[in-house]
Design a protein around this motif. Structure first.
Motif, PDB file in Angstrom:
ATOM      1  N   LEU A 154       0.853  -1.189   0.000  1.00  0.00           N
ATOM      2  CA  LEU A 154       0.000   0.000   0.000  1.00  0.00           C
ATOM      3  C   LEU A 154       0.885   1.234   0.000  1.00  0.00           C
ATOM      4  N   LYS A 155       0.616   2.160  -0.905  1.00  0.00           N
ATOM      5  CA  LYS A 155       1.275   3.457  -0.818  1.00  0.00           C
ATOM      6  C   LYS A 155       0.274   4.403  -0.170  1.00  0.00           C
ATOM      7  N   ILE A 156       0.677   4.989   0.955  1.00  0.00           N
ATOM      8  CA  ILE A 156      -0.216   5.891   1.671  1.00  0.00           C
ATOM      9  C   ILE A 156       0.180   7.328   1.327  1.00  0.00           C
ATOM     10  N   GLY A 157      -0.686   8.008   0.623  1.00  0.00           N
ATOM     11  CA  GLY A 157      -0.409   9.384   0.202  1.00  0.00           C
ATOM     12  C   GLY A 157      -0.392  10.334   1.385  1.00  0.00           C
ATOM     13  N   GLY A 158       0.317  11.414   1.218  1.00  0.00           N
ATOM     14  CA  GLY A 158       0.528  12.330   2.333  1.00  0.00           C
ATOM     15  C   GLY A 158      -0.552  13.361   2.558  1.00  0.00           C
ATOM     16  N   ASN A 159      -1.494  13.491   1.627  1.00  0.00           N
ATOM     17  CA  ASN A 159      -2.460  14.595   1.724  1.00  0.00           C
ATOM     18  C   ASN A 159      -3.333  14.541   2.970  1.00  0.00           C
ATOM     19  N   GLU A 160      -3.668  13.331   3.419  1.00  0.00           N
ATOM     20  CA  GLU A 160      -4.591  13.211   4.558  1.00  0.00           C
ATOM     21  C   GLU A 160      -3.944  12.499   5.738  1.00  0.00           C
ATOM     22  N   HIS A 179       4.935   5.261   2.666  1.00  0.00           N
ATOM     23  CA  HIS A 179       4.154   6.493   2.796  1.00  0.00           C
ATOM     24  C   HIS A 179       4.868   7.712   2.232  1.00  0.00           C
ATOM     25  N   GLY A 180       4.052   8.679   1.828  1.00  0.00           N
ATOM     26  CA  GLY A 180       4.545   9.986   1.412  1.00  0.00           C
ATOM     27  C   GLY A 180       4.361  10.955   2.563  1.00  0.00           C
ATOM     28  N   GLY A 181       4.275  12.218   2.233  1.00  0.00           N
ATOM     29  CA  GLY A 181       4.087  13.221   3.272  1.00  0.00           C
ATOM     30  C   GLY A 181       4.146  14.626   2.700  1.00  0.00           C
ATOM     31  N   GLY A 182       3.777  14.716   1.423  1.00  0.00           N
ATOM     32  CA  GLY A 182       3.924  15.967   0.670  1.00  0.00           C
ATOM     33  C   GLY A 182       3.477  17.226   1.386  1.00  0.00           C
ATOM     34  N   LYS A 183       2.235  17.184   1.882  1.00  0.00           N
ATOM     35  CA  LYS A 183       1.649  18.403   2.437  1.00  0.00           C
ATOM     36  C   LYS A 183       2.390  18.863   3.694  1.00  0.00           C
ATOM     37  N   LEU A 231      -2.815   4.622  -2.566  1.00  0.00           N
ATOM     38  CA  LEU A 231      -3.954   5.169  -1.857  1.00  0.00           C
ATOM     39  C   LEU A 231      -3.751   6.675  -1.678  1.00  0.00           C
ATOM     40  N   SER A 232      -4.625   7.454  -2.301  1.00  0.00           N
ATOM     41  CA  SER A 232      -4.448   8.906  -2.281  1.00  0.00           C
ATOM     42  C   SER A 232      -5.730   9.572  -1.782  1.00  0.00           C
ATOM     43  N   ASN A 233      -5.892  10.856  -2.064  1.00  0.00           N
ATOM     44  CA  ASN A 233      -7.075  11.580  -1.583  1.00  0.00           C
ATOM     45  C   ASN A 233      -8.119  11.736  -2.675  1.00  0.00           C
ATOM     46  N   VAL A 234      -7.996  10.935  -3.722  1.00  0.00           N
ATOM     47  CA  VAL A 234      -8.988  10.939  -4.805  1.00  0.00           C
ATOM     48  C   VAL A 234      -9.430   9.497  -5.069  1.00  0.00           C
ATOM     49  N   VAL A 289      -8.300   7.948 -10.931  1.00  0.00           N
ATOM     50  CA  VAL A 289      -7.964   8.926 -11.958  1.00  0.00           C
ATOM     51  C   VAL A 289      -9.269   9.397 -12.595  1.00  0.00           C
ATOM     52  N   ILE A 290      -9.437  10.712 -12.605  1.00  0.00           N
ATOM     53  CA  ILE A 290     -10.698  11.314 -13.042  1.00  0.00           C
ATOM     54  C   ILE A 290     -10.512  12.002 -14.395  1.00  0.00           C
ATOM     55  N   ASN A 291     -11.467  11.780 -15.286  1.00  0.00           N
ATOM     56  CA  ASN A 291     -11.500  12.511 -16.554  1.00  0.00           C
ATOM     57  C   ASN A 291     -12.901  13.061 -16.719  1.00  0.00           C
ATOM     58  N   GLY A 328      -3.511  17.674 -20.551  1.00  0.00           N
ATOM     59  CA  GLY A 328      -3.639  18.414 -19.289  1.00  0.00           C
ATOM     60  C   GLY A 328      -4.718  17.890 -18.358  1.00  0.00           C
ATOM     61  N   VAL A 329      -5.236  16.704 -18.602  1.00  0.00           N
ATOM     62  CA  VAL A 329      -6.247  16.109 -17.711  1.00  0.00           C
ATOM     63  C   VAL A 329      -5.560  15.512 -16.484  1.00  0.00           C
ATOM     64  N   ILE A 330      -4.414  14.900 -16.707  1.00  0.00           N
ATOM     65  CA  ILE A 330      -3.646  14.312 -15.604  1.00  0.00           C
ATOM     66  C   ILE A 330      -2.444  15.207 -15.345  1.00  0.00           C
ATOM     67  N   THR A 331      -2.375  15.751 -14.112  1.00  0.00           N
ATOM     68  CA  THR A 331      -1.322  16.720 -13.798  1.00  0.00           C
ATOM     69  C   THR A 331      -0.726  16.440 -12.413  1.00  0.00           C
ATOM     70  N   GLY A 332       0.268  17.264 -12.046  1.00  0.00           N
ATOM     71  CA  GLY A 332       0.823  17.275 -10.680  1.00  0.00           C
ATOM     72  C   GLY A 332       1.266  15.907 -10.209  1.00  0.00           C
ATOM     73  N   GLY A 333       0.950  15.626  -8.934  1.00  0.00           N
ATOM     74  CA  GLY A 333       1.393  14.386  -8.300  1.00  0.00           C
ATOM     75  C   GLY A 333       0.775  13.134  -8.908  1.00  0.00           C
ATOM     76  N   MET A 334      -0.286  13.291  -9.700  1.00  0.00           N
ATOM     77  CA  MET A 334      -0.901  12.119 -10.324  1.00  0.00           C
ATOM     78  C   MET A 334       0.005  11.545 -11.415  1.00  0.00           C
ATOM     79  N   VAL A 335       0.857  12.402 -12.001  1.00  0.00           N
ATOM     80  CA  VAL A 335       1.731  11.940 -13.095  1.00  0.00           C
ATOM     81  C   VAL A 335       2.758  10.911 -12.585  1.00  0.00           C
ATOM     82  N   PRO A 336       3.599  11.256 -11.585  1.00  0.00           N
ATOM     83  CA  PRO A 336       4.530  10.230 -11.090  1.00  0.00           C
ATOM     84  C   PRO A 336       3.817   9.008 -10.507  1.00  0.00           C
ATOM     85  N   LYS A 337       2.597   9.207  -9.987  1.00  0.00           N
ATOM     86  CA  LYS A 337       1.871   8.068  -9.406  1.00  0.00           C
ATOM     87  C   LYS A 337       1.503   7.056 -10.494  1.00  0.00           C
ATOM     88  N   ILE A 338       0.991   7.542 -11.609  1.00  0.00           N
ATOM     89  CA  ILE A 338       0.619   6.608 -12.686  1.00  0.00           C
ATOM     90  C   ILE A 338       1.890   5.996 -13.291  1.00  0.00           C
TER      91      ILE A 338
HETATM   92  N1  LIG Z   1      -6.881  13.387 -13.612  1.00  0.00           N
HETATM   93  C1  LIG Z   1      -6.700  13.404 -12.300  1.00  0.00           C
HETATM   94  N2  LIG Z   1      -7.461  12.601 -11.500  1.00  0.00           N
HETATM   95  C2  LIG Z   1      -7.323  12.615 -10.163  1.00  0.00           C
HETATM   96  N3  LIG Z   1      -6.405  13.380  -9.493  1.00  0.00           N
HETATM   97  C3  LIG Z   1      -5.600  14.183 -10.231  1.00  0.00           C
HETATM   98  C4  LIG Z   1      -5.702  14.219 -11.658  1.00  0.00           C
HETATM   99  N4  LIG Z   1      -4.768  15.108 -12.110  1.00  0.00           N
HETATM  100  C5  LIG Z   1      -4.144  15.599 -11.050  1.00  0.00           C
HETATM  101  N5  LIG Z   1      -4.611  15.059  -9.893  1.00  0.00           N
HETATM  102  C6  LIG Z   1      -4.124  15.414  -8.566  1.00  0.00           C
HETATM  103  O1  LIG Z   1      -3.257  14.416  -8.060  1.00  0.00           O
HETATM  104  C7  LIG Z   1      -3.351  14.475  -6.626  1.00  0.00           C
HETATM  105  C8  LIG Z   1      -2.730  13.236  -6.022  1.00  0.00           C
HETATM  106  O2  LIG Z   1      -1.308  13.339  -6.041  1.00  0.00           O
HETATM  107  P1  LIG Z   1      -0.509  13.903  -4.802  1.00  0.00           P
HETATM  108  O3  LIG Z   1       0.928  13.775  -5.096  1.00  0.00           O
HETATM  109  O4  LIG Z   1      -1.044  15.230  -4.412  1.00  0.00           O
HETATM  110  O5  LIG Z   1      -0.981  12.923  -3.636  1.00  0.00           O
HETATM  111  P2  LIG Z   1      -0.250  11.688  -2.964  1.00  0.00           P
HETATM  112  O6  LIG Z   1       0.765  11.129  -3.880  1.00  0.00           O
HETATM  113  O7  LIG Z   1      -1.356  10.789  -2.510  1.00  0.00           O
HETATM  114  O8  LIG Z   1       0.445  12.321  -1.706  1.00  0.00           O
HETATM  115  P3  LIG Z   1       2.046  12.448  -1.421  1.00  0.00           P
HETATM  116  O9  LIG Z   1       2.652  12.989  -2.666  1.00  0.00           O
HETATM  117  O10 LIG Z   1       2.141  13.368  -0.270  1.00  0.00           O
HETATM  118  O11 LIG Z   1       2.495  11.071  -1.076  1.00  0.00           O
HETATM  119  C9  LIG Z   1      -4.822  14.623  -6.392  1.00  0.00           C
HETATM  120  O12 LIG Z   1      -5.092  15.173  -5.130  1.00  0.00           O
HETATM  121  C10 LIG Z   1      -5.250  15.560  -7.526  1.00  0.00           C
HETATM  122  O13 LIG Z   1      -5.226  16.904  -7.080  1.00  0.00           O
END
Ligand SMILES: Nc1ncnc2c1ncn2[C@@H]1O[C@H](COP(=O)(O)OP(=O)(O)OP(=O)(O)O)[C@@H](O)[C@H]1O
Ligand SMILES: [Mg+2]
Length: 255
Positions: free
Chosen positions: A5-11, A39-43, A180-183, A186-188, A208-218
């Motif tokens: 399990l990867k525990i995301g840091g947001n919550e 686990h992460g701990g970004g926030k 395991l994240s705070n969403v 993956v949402i489109n 530009g649908v998938i951005t930020g931290g979701m990119v390295p996660k996928i």
């Molecule tokens: N298409 C998308 N669907 C869902 N989430 C997306 C999408 N694109 C970007 N995101 C963002 O990706 C975020 C998840 O990545 P983020 O790195 O913030 O969390 P994490 O990896 O769970 O935490 P941490 O990095 O602290 O371990 C979501 O909160 C959301 O804002």
């Protein structure tokens, strides 16, 4: 079954979230499965860096880490967050042990760049000490901070927790890996993608649908399944409970 399990840091500072995760892990252990939580701990890292007057810069979803920031990142990840998770698990009746990649050389790393750009003291996993993990997983739920040792210099390196998860899951040939994240997944366009393939990911990233931290996660989920992990999902705490109890939830990432 081995579950990663990867525990995301947001919550991870939210007691409701911690309780949900702990109950999930208790359920997994009660079924006699082995589990490791990376686990992460970004926030909270960003919050601490701000308090210390250190700025955070992200390069394509990954944190630029200078030596001063690395000290704070290690304090947060291998210290407070790791122990908070361990305590929460123990309060739920789970025997848990918390370590970082440094301990027992569980993770050895080497410095990496992000798409050609320097991101400071950031590493990719070079090797995973699976025998240490396997021994511990028989008795404990293992909580792992991704901070690792540089295989060249021996110094600390910040490893993105999603990538560390991929390395651990593939080395252990885990049957189930959940990011395991705070969403919920993956949402489109407001709706959940139930199954995501690499080509579709590339398209959605470009548009530009998938951005930020979701990119390295996928990317990490794809890497995990390509390198030997069985099945990988991206979802939240509720989705993870559903998956563990055999229902469908979240986004399955398919290589
Ligand atoms: N298409 C998308 N669907 C869902 N989430 C997306 C999408 N694109 C970007 N995101 C963002 O990706 C975020 C998840 O990545 P983020 O790195 O913030 O969390 P994490 O990896 O769970 O935490 P941490 O990095 O602290 O371990 C979501 O909160 C959301 O804002
Ligand atoms: Mg992240």
């Amino acid at each position: 079954m081995k579950i990663v399990l990867k525990i995301g840091g947001n919550e991870i500072d939210d007691s409701n979230f911690l309780e949900k995760v702990s109950r999930l892990v208790a359920e997994i252990r009660n079924k006699n499965h082995q589990v490791i939580l990376v686990h992460g701990g970004g926030k909270e890292i960003t919050r601490l860096l701000n308090r210390l007057g250190l700025e955070t810069q992200f390069v394509k979803g990954m944190r630029y880490t200078d030596p001063q920031s690395l000290e704070a990142v290690e304090m947060m990840l291998s210290g407070s967050i790791n122990k908070r998770l361990v305590r929460s698990l123990q309060q739920t009746g789970v025997d848990a042990i918390g370590l970082s990649g440094v301990d027992g050389r569980i993770l050895t790393a080497e410095k990496i760049k992000r798409e050609g750009e320097d991101i400071g003291l950031v590493g990719g996993v070079a090797s995973v000490n699976t025998s240490v993990l396997e021994n511990l997983m028989d008795k404990f739920a293992v909580v792992l901070s991704p901070i690792s040792s540089d295989k060249e210099s021996g110094g600390a390196l910040n490893v993105n927790a999603d990538y560390a998860t991929a390395a651990v899951a593939s080395s252990l040939r885990s049957e189930l890996t959940i990011f395991l994240s705070n969403v919920p997944g993956v949402i489109n366009n407001g709706s959940l993608i139930a199954a995501l393939r690499e080509s579709e990911f590339e398209d959605l990233k470009r548009s530009g649908v998938i951005t930020g931290g979701m990119v390295p996660k996928i990317e990490a989920a794809l890497r995990a399944v390509k390198d030997g992990a069985r099945i990988a999902f991206i979802t939240d705490a509720d989705g993870a409970s559903q998956i563990v109890s055999g229902q469908t939830a979240g986004t399955q990432v398919i290589a």
